[in-house]
Design a protein around this motif. Structure first.
Motif, PDB file in Angstrom:
ATOM      1  N   ASP A  56       0.822  -1.220   0.000  1.00  0.00           N
ATOM      2  CA  ASP A  56       0.000   0.000   0.000  1.00  0.00           C
ATOM      3  C   ASP A  56       0.853   1.268   0.000  1.00  0.00           C
ATOM      4  OD1 ASP A  56      -2.250  -1.571   0.011  1.00  0.00           O
ATOM      5  OD2 ASP A  56      -2.567  -1.447   2.179  1.00  0.00           O
ATOM      6  N   GLY A  57       2.172   1.104  -0.131  1.00  0.00           N
ATOM      7  CA  GLY A  57       3.056   2.271  -0.164  1.00  0.00           C
ATOM      8  C   GLY A  57       3.508   2.747   1.205  1.00  0.00           C
ATOM      9  N   GLY A  58       3.363   1.873   2.208  1.00  0.00           N
ATOM     10  CA  GLY A  58       3.750   2.245   3.570  1.00  0.00           C
ATOM     11  C   GLY A  58       5.236   2.079   3.839  1.00  0.00           C
ATOM     12  N   LEU A  59       5.653   2.675   4.947  1.00  0.00           N
ATOM     13  CA  LEU A  59       7.040   2.554   5.406  1.00  0.00           C
ATOM     14  C   LEU A  59       7.063   1.663   6.642  1.00  0.00           C
ATOM     15  CD1 LEU A  59       8.269   6.274   5.221  1.00  0.00           C
ATOM     16  CD2 LEU A  59       7.894   4.646   3.360  1.00  0.00           C
ATOM     17  N   ILE A  60       8.134   0.879   6.781  1.00  0.00           N
ATOM     18  CA  ILE A  60       8.267   0.022   7.952  1.00  0.00           C
ATOM     19  C   ILE A  60       9.659   0.164   8.558  1.00  0.00           C
ATOM     20  CG2 ILE A  60       6.611  -1.661   7.039  1.00  0.00           C
ATOM     21  CD1 ILE A  60       9.130  -3.535   6.555  1.00  0.00           C
ATOM     22  N   VAL A  61       9.728  -0.102   9.850  1.00  0.00           N
ATOM     23  CA  VAL A  61      11.020  -0.231  10.535  1.00  0.00           C
ATOM     24  C   VAL A  61      11.176  -1.707  10.870  1.00  0.00           C
ATOM     25  CG1 VAL A  61      12.364   0.343  12.590  1.00  0.00           C
ATOM     26  CG2 VAL A  61      10.997   2.116  11.470  1.00  0.00           C
TER      27      VAL A  61
ATOM     28  N   CYS B  39      10.948   0.443   2.520  1.00  0.00           N
ATOM     29  CA  CYS B  39       9.696   0.391   1.779  1.00  0.00           C
ATOM     30  C   CYS B  39       9.933  -0.470   0.541  1.00  0.00           C
ATOM     31  CB  CYS B  39       9.250   1.794   1.359  1.00  0.00           C
ATOM     32  SG  CYS B  39      10.384   2.588   0.192  1.00  0.00           S
ATOM     33  N   ASP B  40       8.872  -0.713  -0.215  1.00  0.00           N
ATOM     34  CA  ASP B  40       8.972  -1.421  -1.490  1.00  0.00           C
ATOM     35  C   ASP B  40       9.779  -0.545  -2.454  1.00  0.00           C
ATOM     36  OD1 ASP B  40       8.523  -2.435  -4.059  1.00  0.00           O
ATOM     37  OD2 ASP B  40       6.406  -2.867  -3.701  1.00  0.00           O
ATOM     38  N   ILE B  41      10.870  -1.093  -3.034  1.00  0.00           N
ATOM     39  CA  ILE B  41      11.726  -0.252  -3.899  1.00  0.00           C
ATOM     40  C   ILE B  41      11.005   0.205  -5.155  1.00  0.00           C
ATOM     41  CG2 ILE B  41      13.940  -1.170  -3.125  1.00  0.00           C
ATOM     42  CD1 ILE B  41      14.016  -2.694  -5.886  1.00  0.00           C
ATOM     43  N   PHE B  42       9.906  -0.465  -5.522  1.00  0.00           N
ATOM     44  CA  PHE B  42       9.196  -0.075  -6.736  1.00  0.00           C
ATOM     45  C   PHE B  42       8.082   0.933  -6.478  1.00  0.00           C
ATOM     46  CE2 PHE B  42      11.188  -4.032  -8.122  1.00  0.00           C
ATOM     47  CZ  PHE B  42      11.776  -3.588  -9.297  1.00  0.00           C
ATOM     48  N   ASN B  43       7.932   1.353  -5.222  1.00  0.00           N
ATOM     49  CA  ASN B  43       6.948   2.384  -4.915  1.00  0.00           C
ATOM     50  C   ASN B  43       7.682   3.727  -4.780  1.00  0.00           C
ATOM     51  OD1 ASN B  43       5.114   4.178  -3.414  1.00  0.00           O
ATOM     52  ND2 ASN B  43       3.814   2.365  -3.294  1.00  0.00           N
ATOM     53  N   ALA B  44       7.702   4.482  -5.894  1.00  0.00           N
ATOM     54  CA  ALA B  44       8.487   5.725  -5.957  1.00  0.00           C
ATOM     55  C   ALA B  44       8.084   6.719  -4.872  1.00  0.00           C
ATOM     56  CB  ALA B  44       8.343   6.367  -7.337  1.00  0.00           C
ATOM     57  N   ARG B  45       6.782   6.783  -4.598  1.00  0.00           N
ATOM     58  CA  ARG B  45       6.299   7.735  -3.589  1.00  0.00           C
ATOM     59  C   ARG B  45       6.865   7.409  -2.202  1.00  0.00           C
ATOM     60  NH1 ARG B  45      -0.079   9.083  -4.059  1.00  0.00           N
ATOM     61  NH2 ARG B  45       0.075  11.321  -3.884  1.00  0.00           N
ATOM     62  N   ALA B  46       6.869   6.104  -1.884  1.00  0.00           N
ATOM     63  CA  ALA B  46       7.373   5.672  -0.583  1.00  0.00           C
ATOM     64  C   ALA B  46       8.876   5.915  -0.478  1.00  0.00           C
ATOM     65  CB  ALA B  46       7.055   4.189  -0.366  1.00  0.00           C
TER      66      ALA B  46
ATOM     67  N   LEU C 202       9.960 -11.139   4.840  1.00  0.00           N
ATOM     68  CA  LEU C 202       9.152 -10.027   4.306  1.00  0.00           C
ATOM     69  C   LEU C 202       9.457  -9.806   2.831  1.00  0.00           C
ATOM     70  CD1 LEU C 202       9.409  -7.465   7.243  1.00  0.00           C
ATOM     71  CD2 LEU C 202       7.305  -8.522   6.415  1.00  0.00           C
ATOM     72  N   VAL C 203      10.750  -9.825   2.468  1.00  0.00           N
ATOM     73  CA  VAL C 203      11.147  -9.634   1.071  1.00  0.00           C
ATOM     74  C   VAL C 203      10.611 -10.782   0.210  1.00  0.00           C
ATOM     75  CG1 VAL C 203      13.111  -9.511  -0.513  1.00  0.00           C
ATOM     76  CG2 VAL C 203      13.196  -8.279   1.649  1.00  0.00           C
ATOM     77  N   ARG C 204      10.722 -12.009   0.727  1.00  0.00           N
ATOM     78  CA  ARG C 204      10.254 -13.181  -0.030  1.00  0.00           C
ATOM     79  C   ARG C 204       8.756 -13.083  -0.328  1.00  0.00           C
ATOM     80  NH1 ARG C 204       7.664 -17.769   0.282  1.00  0.00           N
ATOM     81  NH2 ARG C 204       7.097 -17.532   2.470  1.00  0.00           N
ATOM     82  N   VAL C 205       7.967 -12.740   0.686  1.00  0.00           N
ATOM     83  CA  VAL C 205       6.505 -12.679   0.509  1.00  0.00           C
ATOM     84  C   VAL C 205       6.122 -11.478  -0.360  1.00  0.00           C
ATOM     85  CG1 VAL C 205       4.285 -12.435   1.707  1.00  0.00           C
ATOM     86  CG2 VAL C 205       6.074 -13.914   2.670  1.00  0.00           C
ATOM     87  N   LEU C 206       6.819 -10.351  -0.197  1.00  0.00           N
ATOM     88  CA  LEU C 206       6.543  -9.170  -1.024  1.00  0.00           C
ATOM     89  C   LEU C 206       6.834  -9.473  -2.493  1.00  0.00           C
ATOM     90  CD1 LEU C 206       5.831  -6.114  -1.239  1.00  0.00           C
ATOM     91  CD2 LEU C 206       8.277  -5.651  -0.870  1.00  0.00           C
ATOM     92  N   GLY C 207       7.918 -10.207  -2.735  1.00  0.00           N
ATOM     93  CA  GLY C 207       8.237 -10.591  -4.109  1.00  0.00           C
ATOM     94  C   GLY C 207       9.274  -9.727  -4.786  1.00  0.00           C
ATOM     95  N   ASN C 208       9.751  -8.700  -4.098  1.00  0.00           N
ATOM     96  CA  ASN C 208      10.848  -7.889  -4.630  1.00  0.00           C
ATOM     97  C   ASN C 208      11.575  -7.196  -3.469  1.00  0.00           C
ATOM     98  OD1 ASN C 208       8.116  -6.106  -5.446  1.00  0.00           O
ATOM     99  ND2 ASN C 208       9.671  -4.953  -4.331  1.00  0.00           N
ATOM    100  N   PRO C 209      12.742  -6.609  -3.738  1.00  0.00           N
ATOM    101  CA  PRO C 209      13.539  -6.056  -2.636  1.00  0.00           C
ATOM    102  C   PRO C 209      12.865  -4.911  -1.873  1.00  0.00           C
ATOM    103  CG  PRO C 209      14.899  -6.386  -4.574  1.00  0.00           C
ATOM    104  CD  PRO C 209      13.469  -6.585  -5.011  1.00  0.00           C
TER     105      PRO C 209
END
Length: 203
Positions: free
Chosen positions: A24-29, A40-47, A129-136
């Motif tokens: 959803d474009g969120g940030l995590i620690v 964040c998801d590296i493919f979400n430019a806004r994040a 988390l990276v594995r389930v997300l599907g990208n770095p």
């Protein structure tokens, strides 16, 4: 939001919950094998831009890194010769950041820089988390260079207080460390350690 996840056996439901924040474009620690990271998801430019604004860094100039699940991901985003791959295989997962030449699959924000830092931490939570997300996942330390309060870098509850306004989720994976990763530049003829941090590189 503070979410407790155990490294030995990451809870699938909690992992899915955090991954949804990322999608959803969120940030995590999140915990690593060194200092806690903000990502964040590296493919979400806004994040990515949100993190860069918060950290006061220019994504076109900063040495941004991201976390992969395993070595099989890396060739999708960076150029890796045989010698570098062997070196990484000996040392990863582990507390190292390898600087590599990027390729055309990198997200737009990264493409202005020819190099990228790659991490595969020895920590099951962030790698799952990276594995389930599907990208770095973008990786930057919660520690700022001008920060003097050391305790909050290691304690998830204190990190959550500090990052409540920017992070959608702070993962409590236990007490962290204050030692950064060792940075290895693999873009020249020979690998060079440009910052000695945690871990001893096996050559």
């Amino acid at each position: 939001m503070l979410i407790k996840i155990y490294q030995e056996n990451p809870n699938e439901r909690q992992i899915d919950k955090v991954v949804q924040f990322l999608r959803d474009g969120g940030l995590i620690v999140y915990p690593t094998d060194t200092i806690y990271g903000l990502g964040c998801d590296i493919f979400n430019a806004r994040a990515v831009e949100k993190i860069c604004q918060y950290k006061k860094i220019d994504p076109r100039k900063a040495n941004l890194s991201f976390i992969c699940h395993d070595l099989s991901n890396i060739s999708e985003y960076a150029k890796v010769d045989n010698a570098t791959f062997k070196l990484m295989k000996k040392n990863l997962p582990g507390p190292f950041t390898f600087i590599l030449n990027g390729n055309s699959n990198l997200p737009k924000l990264f493409r202005n820089k020819k190099t990228v830092g790659i991490r595969i931490p020895d920590n099951n939570i962030i790698r799952e988390l990276v594995r389930v997300l599907g990208n770095p996942i973008l990786s930057t330390s919660v520690k700022d260079d001008d920060d003097e309060i050391l305790e909050y870098f290691t304690d998830p509850e204190l990190i959550e207080e500090r990052y409540a306004n920017i992070a959608d989720a702070v993962i409590d994976g236990g007490i962290g460390t204050l030692e950064p990763s060792t940075i290895v530049d693999c873009t020249g003829d020979e690998p060079v350690i440009v910052r000695q941090g945690k871990g001893e590189l096996i050559w």
